[in-house]
Scaffold this active site. Structure first.
Site, PDB file in Angstrom:
ATOM      1  N   THR A 130     -17.230   1.300  -1.235  1.00 61.58           N
ATOM      2  CA  THR A 130     -17.627   2.385  -2.143  1.00 61.58           C
ATOM      3  C   THR A 130     -19.117   2.284  -2.472  1.00 61.58           C
ATOM      4  O   THR A 130     -19.823   3.292  -2.529  1.00 61.58           O
ATOM      5  CB  THR A 130     -16.812   2.280  -3.457  1.00 61.58           C
ATOM      6  OG1 THR A 130     -15.426   2.244  -3.113  1.00 61.58           O
ATOM      7  CG2 THR A 130     -17.085   3.434  -4.376  1.00 61.58           C
ATOM      8  N   ILE A 143     -10.090  -6.281  -7.073  1.00 57.40           N
ATOM      9  CA  ILE A 143      -9.303  -7.404  -7.595  1.00 57.40           C
ATOM     10  C   ILE A 143      -9.470  -8.620  -6.692  1.00 57.40           C
ATOM     11  O   ILE A 143      -9.195  -9.729  -7.093  1.00 57.40           O
ATOM     12  CB  ILE A 143      -7.804  -7.097  -7.807  1.00 57.40           C
ATOM     13  CG1 ILE A 143      -7.115  -6.753  -6.509  1.00 57.40           C
ATOM     14  CG2 ILE A 143      -7.586  -6.058  -8.867  1.00 57.40           C
ATOM     15  CD1 ILE A 143      -5.623  -6.919  -6.630  1.00 57.40           C
ATOM     16  N   ASP A 144      -9.945  -8.396  -5.464  1.00 60.04           N
ATOM     17  CA  ASP A 144     -10.191  -9.546  -4.591  1.00 60.04           C
ATOM     18  C   ASP A 144     -11.377 -10.379  -5.092  1.00 60.04           C
ATOM     19  O   ASP A 144     -11.599 -11.489  -4.625  1.00 60.04           O
ATOM     20  CB  ASP A 144     -10.494  -9.082  -3.156  1.00 60.04           C
ATOM     21  CG  ASP A 144      -9.284  -8.473  -2.483  1.00 60.04           C
ATOM     22  OD1 ASP A 144      -8.207  -8.479  -3.103  1.00 60.04           O
ATOM     23  OD2 ASP A 144      -9.406  -7.998  -1.337  1.00 60.04           O
ATOM     24  N   GLU A 147      -3.287 -12.916   1.475  1.00 66.43           N
ATOM     25  CA  GLU A 147      -2.868 -12.072   2.600  1.00 66.43           C
ATOM     26  C   GLU A 147      -3.768 -12.211   3.835  1.00 66.43           C
ATOM     27  O   GLU A 147      -3.314 -12.011   4.955  1.00 66.43           O
ATOM     28  CB  GLU A 147      -2.819 -10.609   2.165  1.00 66.43           C
ATOM     29  CG  GLU A 147      -4.197 -10.092   1.737  1.00 66.43           C
ATOM     30  CD  GLU A 147      -4.197  -8.645   1.294  1.00 66.43           C
ATOM     31  OE1 GLU A 147      -3.233  -7.916   1.560  1.00 66.43           O
ATOM     32  OE2 GLU A 147      -5.197  -8.246   0.663  1.00 66.43           O
ATOM     33  N   TYR A 157       1.380  -5.087  -5.214  1.00 69.53           N
ATOM     34  CA  TYR A 157       1.094  -3.840  -5.929  1.00 69.53           C
ATOM     35  C   TYR A 157       1.458  -3.927  -7.406  1.00 69.53           C
ATOM     36  O   TYR A 157       0.949  -3.171  -8.224  1.00 69.53           O
ATOM     37  CB  TYR A 157       1.811  -2.669  -5.243  1.00 69.53           C
ATOM     38  CG  TYR A 157       1.280  -2.425  -3.845  1.00 69.53           C
ATOM     39  CD1 TYR A 157      -0.021  -1.972  -3.651  1.00 69.53           C
ATOM     40  CD2 TYR A 157       2.062  -2.688  -2.718  1.00 69.53           C
ATOM     41  CE1 TYR A 157      -0.525  -1.784  -2.379  1.00 69.53           C
ATOM     42  CE2 TYR A 157       1.568  -2.500  -1.442  1.00 69.53           C
ATOM     43  CZ  TYR A 157       0.265  -2.048  -1.272  1.00 69.53           C
ATOM     44  OH  TYR A 157      -0.233  -1.866  -0.014  1.00 69.53           O
ATOM     45  N   MET A 158       2.357  -4.887  -7.743  1.00 61.42           N
ATOM     46  CA  MET A 158       2.696  -5.052  -9.164  1.00 61.42           C
ATOM     47  C   MET A 158       1.543  -5.709  -9.904  1.00 61.42           C
ATOM     48  O   MET A 158       1.400  -5.567 -11.117  1.00 61.42           O
ATOM     49  CB  MET A 158       3.953  -5.928  -9.302  1.00 61.42           C
ATOM     50  CG  MET A 158       5.162  -5.260  -8.708  1.00 61.42           C
ATOM     51  SD  MET A 158       6.604  -6.271  -8.845  1.00 61.42           S
ATOM     52  CE  MET A 158       6.892  -6.168 -10.591  1.00 61.42           C
TER      53      MET A 158
HETATM   54  N1  LIG Z   1     -20.342   2.034   4.935  1.00 61.15           N
HETATM   55  C1  LIG Z   1     -19.836   3.043   4.211  1.00 61.15           C
HETATM   56  N2  LIG Z   1     -20.564   4.174   4.006  1.00 61.15           N
HETATM   57  C2  LIG Z   1     -20.082   5.200   3.266  1.00 61.15           C
HETATM   58  N3  LIG Z   1     -18.862   5.178   2.698  1.00 61.15           N
HETATM   59  C3  LIG Z   1     -18.089   4.109   2.868  1.00 61.15           C
HETATM   60  C4  LIG Z   1     -18.521   2.980   3.629  1.00 61.15           C
HETATM   61  N4  LIG Z   1     -17.530   2.049   3.618  1.00 61.15           N
HETATM   62  C5  LIG Z   1     -16.529   2.591   2.890  1.00 61.15           C
HETATM   63  N5  LIG Z   1     -16.852   3.814   2.441  1.00 61.15           N
HETATM   64  C6  LIG Z   1     -16.040   4.706   1.629  1.00 61.15           C
HETATM   65  O1  LIG Z   1     -15.801   4.086   0.366  1.00 61.15           O
HETATM   66  C7  LIG Z   1     -14.477   4.360  -0.082  1.00 61.15           C
HETATM   67  C8  LIG Z   1     -13.773   3.100  -0.444  1.00 61.15           C
HETATM   68  O2  LIG Z   1     -13.918   2.116   0.585  1.00 61.15           O
HETATM   69  P1  LIG Z   1     -12.884   0.946   0.775  1.00 61.15           P
HETATM   70  O3  LIG Z   1     -13.431   0.013   1.784  1.00 61.15           O
HETATM   71  O4  LIG Z   1     -11.536   1.532   1.070  1.00 61.15           O
HETATM   72  O5  LIG Z   1     -12.718   0.288  -0.657  1.00 61.15           O
HETATM   73  P2  LIG Z   1     -13.689  -0.605  -1.512  1.00 61.15           P
HETATM   74  O6  LIG Z   1     -14.787   0.243  -2.006  1.00 61.15           O
HETATM   75  O7  LIG Z   1     -12.798  -1.073  -2.593  1.00 61.15           O
HETATM   76  O8  LIG Z   1     -14.183  -1.698  -0.613  1.00 61.15           O
HETATM   77  C9  LIG Z   1     -13.797   5.134   1.032  1.00 61.15           C
HETATM   78  O9  LIG Z   1     -13.763   6.488   0.670  1.00 61.15           O
HETATM   79  C10 LIG Z   1     -14.666   4.901   2.244  1.00 61.15           C
HETATM   80  O10 LIG Z   1     -14.681   6.004   3.120  1.00 61.15           O
HETATM   81  O1  LIG Z   2      -2.501  -1.040   0.626  1.00 62.02           O
HETATM   82  P1  LIG Z   2      -3.852  -0.641   0.160  1.00 62.02           P
HETATM   83  O2  LIG Z   2      -3.817   0.369  -0.909  1.00 62.02           O
HETATM   84  O3  LIG Z   2      -4.770  -0.278   1.284  1.00 62.02           O
HETATM   85  O4  LIG Z   2      -4.493  -1.883  -0.537  1.00 62.02           O
HETATM   86  C1  LIG Z   2      -4.483  -3.164   0.010  1.00 62.02           C
HETATM   87  C2  LIG Z   2      -5.811  -3.827  -0.176  1.00 62.02           C
HETATM   88  O5  LIG Z   2      -6.404  -3.533  -1.425  1.00 62.02           O
HETATM   89  C3  LIG Z   2      -6.989  -4.678  -1.984  1.00 62.02           C
HETATM   90  O6  LIG Z   2      -6.242  -5.043  -3.110  1.00 62.02           O
HETATM   91  C4  LIG Z   2      -8.386  -4.399  -2.486  1.00 62.02           C
HETATM   92  O7  LIG Z   2      -9.151  -3.822  -1.505  1.00 62.02           O
HETATM   93  P2  LIG Z   2     -10.470  -3.014  -1.864  1.00 62.02           P
HETATM   94  O8  LIG Z   2     -11.212  -3.851  -2.861  1.00 62.02           O
HETATM   95  O9  LIG Z   2     -11.206  -2.849  -0.586  1.00 62.02           O
HETATM   96  O10 LIG Z   2     -10.089  -1.721  -2.475  1.00 62.02           O
HETATM   97  C5  LIG Z   2      -6.909  -5.741  -0.900  1.00 62.02           C
HETATM   98  O11 LIG Z   2      -6.696  -7.008  -1.414  1.00 62.02           O
HETATM   99  C6  LIG Z   2      -5.716  -5.286  -0.122  1.00 62.02           C
HETATM  100  O12 LIG Z   2      -5.761  -5.717   1.200  1.00 62.02           O
END
Ligand SMILES: Nc1ncnc2c1ncn2[C@@H]1O[C@H](COP(=O)(O)OP(=O)(O)O)[C@@H](O)[C@H]1O
Ligand SMILES: O=P(O)(O)OC[C@H]1O[C@](O)(COP(=O)(O)O)[C@@H](O)[C@@H]1O
Ligand SMILES: [Mg+2]
Length: 525
Positions: free
Chosen positions: A253, A280-281, A381, A433-434
């Site tokens: 994000t 949360i990681d 995981e 998820y809980m």
């Molecule tokens: N390199 C990137 N550039 C732009 N948007 C990204 C990029 N990586 C992830 N996103 C967008 O950010 C959002 C969340 O990313 P995600 O990896 O699923 O979760 P987190 O932000 O928790 O790591 C998604 O909508 C995804 O498309």
């Molecule tokens: O099943 P989902 O919703 O993709 O989420 C699983 C993943 O979300 C997490 O809780 C957190 O991931 P992000 O921080 O990238 O959102 C990971 O630990 C887990 O692998």
């Protein structure tokens, strides 16, 4: 407005005397020439910063600008993008509400320039005492934005995390109550795609609509993975005249948030983009911890207690396995293990799993079961990729899908005990998820409140492209590129946390001699 006056103004800004220039920026959007000049200045700044950082790193110094006047430390303040370099302040002459008193305490402290938080607070004999520092968060005397003109938007992306609603609530309340904005605050529904998907139109956030949300898990806005369309996101920003964007999410994000910030700068849009790290990681680098992390560790302990009860009460050879989230880092597993004190084996992505032999986890589990009648195992995981292989499948955001480590362990333990002529009674619990869908506990609620308020203080002061977090227990503003460069962070397999795990579980250490963890932040503990 003629091109020549634009030229002279840009030259003045570039020369650092923007304060004396009478601005014409009452208009929201700009002509192509202005945009081009601003983009050129932004590009020049970026290039200069990169070159300076490279030079500093070559000479072994941290990034940032050296601050003078510090008696005992060489302090290098991390550069934070400020809209005042490219746009006239709209907040001139407007008193910060914090300063006005009224229902705000008059003793509120306004943060001065160059107040910073030191990144490295450890010192030892022979220490060279050179440290990076980050801008201290908090209300400033000078407002960059005029609250009358502020429209804002808030979006939550990625996986759920306890405290999301608290952050949304506090940003909204700070905008309306601390700064008295007179524009709108939009809640973007369902993550980045909510900026443009007609099926999930934005909702209006007010102190009334967010009043009760902090007691609930999840996010009132919804979230998603994938769906980042920069052009459509910027279209929304333009159409709704958004001045401040608050992006709550993890490393992915934040990468998106920085693209939005850069695109806004290139298009001459007067927009502050703030990130609030959510994971949360706990794998966003630099910050002490991410919000929701403590709540999830607390929840994980319930699962560990259940696993212990199942293991103790189910004969013969009861073994409870708890799988916890942690894609590339085992912070939840490690901290839940340390907090619980009942775990016999903790497996994380940072440390290789060895099944059999002198350092094998299976003989270790056998031993513990023989000693006390049962054993408890916690596994993150993302652990064991070296055994199960990396998946080529990804989710919508491009995150790798993970192999089934919990099920694999259950089966291997069964086989191992059988091989030694006994049955194992293995109970496998996956509470993932809980754990992440619950409301924030007291510690995280407090943290979320601080994050929400400080994100708003930061944007109101004109900072952009920043994220906010606790560093050495103090709130500070961090440049997003710094934050994402070493995220996702991992635990240091040779650090104190892993050492404590070994002390608690007495499992064999499989960390190879000389092996360092993948990310190398000095702050990764
Ligand atoms: N390199 C990137 N550039 C732009 N948007 C990204 C990029 N990586 C992830 N996103 C967008 O950010 C959002 C969340 O990313 P995600 O990896 O699923 O979760 P987190 O932000 O928790 O790591 C998604 O909508 C995804 O498309
Ligand atoms: O099943 P989902 O919703 O993709 O989420 C699983 C993943 O979300 C997490 O809780 C957190 O991931 P992000 O921080 O990238 O959102 C990971 O630990 C887990 O692998
Ligand atoms: Mg992520």
């Amino acid at each position: 407005m003629g091109a020549s006056s634009i030229d002279s103004k840009s030259a003045l800004i570039a020369g650092g005397t923007a304060a004396v220039v009478t601005y014409y920026l009452s208009k929201r959007h700009f002509d192509n020439k202005t945009i081009q000049l601003r983009k050129e200045k932004y590009d020049r700044d970026q290039k200069e910063r990169t070159a300076q950082n490279a030079t500093r790193q070559d000479s072994g110094l941290p990034n940032g600008v050296k601050l003078e006047g510090f008696q005992s430390d060489n302090v290098y303040l991390q550069d934070l993008e400020h809209l005042g370099k490219y746009f006239a302040s709209e907040g001139e002459g407007i008193k910060n509400l914090m300063e006005l008193g009224g229902h705000h305490a008059e003793y509120n402290k306004l943060i001065g320039p160059e107040e910073c938080i030191l990144a490295n607070i450890r010192r030892g004999p022979g220490s060279t005492a050179v440290t990076r520092a980050f801008v201290r968060a908090g209300p400033r005397k000078e407002l960059h934005f005029n609250p009358k003109k502020v429209n804002a938007a808030i979006v939550t992306c990625g996986g759920l995390c306890p405290g999301l609603n608290n952050v949304i609530r506090e940003i909204t309340r700070s905008l309306f109550y601390l700064y008295g904005i007179e524009g709108k605050c939009y809640g973007i529904v369902g993550g980045y795609s909510g900026f443009y998907d007609p099926k999930t139109p934005p909702i209006e956030l007010t102190p009334d609509t967010v009043r009760h949300i902090h007691n609930k898990g999840g996010t009132m806005l919804g979230s998603s993975r994938g769906g980042f369309d920069i052009d459509k996101i910027v279209d929304f920003i333009k159409k709704k005249d958004i001045r401040q964007l608050y992006v709550i999410g993890g490393d992915g994000t934040h990468r998106g948030a920085f693209k939005i910030h850069e695109t806004c700068m290139e298009l001459g849009l007067h927009v502050a983009v703030a990130g609030i790290p959510k994971t949360i990681d706990n794998d966003v680098d630099y910050i002490d911890r991410s919000f929701g992390f403590i709540t999830s560790v607390e929840q994980a302990q319930d699962a560990i207690r259940a696993a212990k009860t199942e293991a103790m009460c189910n004969l013969p050879n009861g073994i409870g396995i708890v799988k916890l989230m942690g894609r590339s880092s085992g912070f939840i597993a490690a901290h839940a293990t340390l907090g619980s004190g009942d775990v016999d084996l903790c497996l994380v992505p940072e440390v290789p799993i060895v099944l059999d032999g002198e350092k094998g986890c299976l003989p270790h589990v056998w031993e513990r079961v023989k000693q006390k009648g049962y054993a408890v195992i916690v596994v993150a995981e993302g652990a064991g990729e070296e055994l199960l292989g990396e998946s080529t499948e990804t989710d919508a955001s491009g995150n790798k899908k993970l192999p089934m480590i919990g099920e694999f362990l259950k089966s291997e333990i069964g086989k191992y005990f059988k091989g030694r002529g006994e049955e194992a009674t293995v109970k496998y619990i996956d509470p993932s998820y809980m754990i992440r869908s619950v409301p924030a506990n007291a510690t995280d609620s407090l943290y979320c409140m601080q994050l929400g308020q400080n994100a708003v203080h930061g944007t109101m002061a004109g900072y952009t492209g920043f994220s906010v977090g606790l560093l050495n227990n103090k709130m500070c503003l961090l440049p997003i590129p710094e934050l994402v460069a070493t995220s996702p962070r991992q635990m240091d397999a040779r650090g104190r946390t892993w050492e404590r795990i070994l002390g608690i579980t007495r499992q064999p250490n499989t960390v190879e001699t000389g092996k360092r963890s993948k990310t190398g932040s000095i702050l990764c503990r």
